[in-house]
Design an enzyme around this catalytic site. Structure first.
Site, PDB file in Angstrom:
ATOM      1  N   ASP A  15       0.804  -1.239   0.000  1.00 20.64           N
ATOM      2  CA  ASP A  15       0.000   0.000   0.000  1.00 20.64           C
ATOM      3  C   ASP A  15       0.837   1.290   0.000  1.00 20.64           C
ATOM      4  OD1 ASP A  15      -1.942  -1.913   0.180  1.00 20.64           O
ATOM      5  OD2 ASP A  15      -2.854  -1.176   2.020  1.00 20.64           O
ATOM      6  N   LYS A 113      -6.775  -5.155  -3.103  1.00 19.44           N
ATOM      7  CA  LYS A 113      -7.554  -5.703  -1.989  1.00 19.44           C
ATOM      8  C   LYS A 113      -8.527  -4.660  -1.455  1.00 19.44           C
ATOM      9  CE  LYS A 113      -3.901  -4.397   1.158  1.00 19.44           C
ATOM     10  NZ  LYS A 113      -4.678  -3.367   1.856  1.00 19.44           N
ATOM     11  N   CYS A 158      -2.203  -2.668   7.610  1.00 14.98           N
ATOM     12  CA  CYS A 158      -2.027  -3.602   6.493  1.00 14.98           C
ATOM     13  C   CYS A 158      -0.725  -4.389   6.557  1.00 14.98           C
ATOM     14  CB  CYS A 158      -2.189  -2.856   5.175  1.00 14.98           C
ATOM     15  SG  CYS A 158      -3.911  -2.319   4.946  1.00 14.98           S
TER      16      CYS A 158
HETATM   17  C1  VGL Z   1      -4.826   0.710   5.575  1.00 11.76           C
HETATM   18  C2  VGL Z   1      -6.480   1.567   6.905  1.00 11.76           C
HETATM   19  C3  VGL Z   1      -7.401   1.420   5.897  1.00 11.76           C
HETATM   20  C4  VGL Z   1      -3.391   0.327   5.423  1.00 11.76           C
HETATM   21  C5  VGL Z   1      -5.731   0.547   4.546  1.00 11.76           C
HETATM   22  O1  VGL Z   1      -2.887   0.272   4.271  1.00 11.76           O
HETATM   23  O2  VGL Z   1      -2.734   0.077   6.450  1.00 11.76           O
HETATM   24  N1  VGL Z   1      -5.207   1.200   6.741  1.00 11.76           N
HETATM   25  N2  VGL Z   1      -7.017   0.911   4.716  1.00 11.76           N
END
Ligand code: VGL
Ligand code: ZN
Length: 211
Positions: A15, A113, A158
């Site tokens: 991410d 995802k 994540c």
């Molecule tokens: C994430 C909160 C919501 C992350 C993704 O990448 O850690 N955190 N969506």
């Protein structure tokens, strides 16, 4: 020559997207600082997999989709407790794009995802219902990977969930601490490190991997 990691090792870059960068919709403090560290690490890995948080605009994890709620509060959903987030990483938006400074041309797989409207997915392996796999475990197994090195954003969401699920799926798992940054909501970072240690996930610094 610097150490190299072969086909049994995979760098999982989680991410590293614009919305998690300073100024982004769900900014992680100093999130941009992971980029040069990840770029250095990636040069040592033959196998690199990227993930993208990839939500529809009406996603269940967005506070904006629950009347009377605020971002960062927790609500009960059919699959368990869910933190409600600011709207982030909406499919095909600039915020969902990977940071342009990432130098990982040799990455071979991108897992998207959180694309099911009703279920969040912090983990790169398993959605938050704990029942729907993303397919990553099968992909890695089929390619002979045994050890997964987790880096990216955010350490306590994540990255941690991905490392825990890597272990649960039978891989060795490592979190590279200086290649991650955390959200740290109500002690979530300390809890994440406890859970990771209890699950046998190794915690290392990038320098130790590269020397
Ligand atoms: C994430 C909160 C919501 C992350 C993704 O990448 O850690 N955190 N969506
Ligand atoms: Zn998300």
């Amino acid at each position: 020559m610097a150490k190299q990691y072969g086909p049994e090792d995979c760098l999982l870059v989680i991410d590293v997207q614009n919305d998690f960068m300073p100024g982004g919709a769900l900014a992680v403090a100093h999130g941009d600082e992971v980029v040069p560290v990840i770029n250095r690490l990636a040069q040592a890995f033959a196998r690199v997999v990227l993930t993208q948080d990839w939500h529809p605009a009406d996603h269940v994890s967005f506070a904006a989709n629950h009347a009377g709620t605020q971002p960062f509060q927790t609500v009960a959903l059919p699959y368990g407790q869910q933190v409600l987030w600011p709207t982030h990483c909406v499919q095909d938006t600039h915020g969902a794009a990977l940071h342009t400074g990432l130098e990982v041309q040799h990455a071979q797989m991108v897992i998207r995802k959180g694309h099911h409207r009703e279920v969040d997915s912090y983990s790169a392996f398993m959605e938050a219902d704990r029942a729907t796999p993303t397919g990553l475990a099968g992909y890695l197994r089929e390619r002979g990977v045994r050890r997964v090195f987790c880096v990216g954003l955010a350490t306590d969401y994540c990255v941690a969930w991905s490392a825990l699920d890597a272990r649960a799926a039978g891989f060795e798992a490592v979190v590279v601490e200086d290649a991650c940054r955390a959200i740290d909501l109500d002690g979530s970072l300390a809890r994440a490190w406890q859970d990771l240690e209890a699950a046998g996930v190794r915690r290392v610094h990038s320098a130790a991997l590269l020397s």
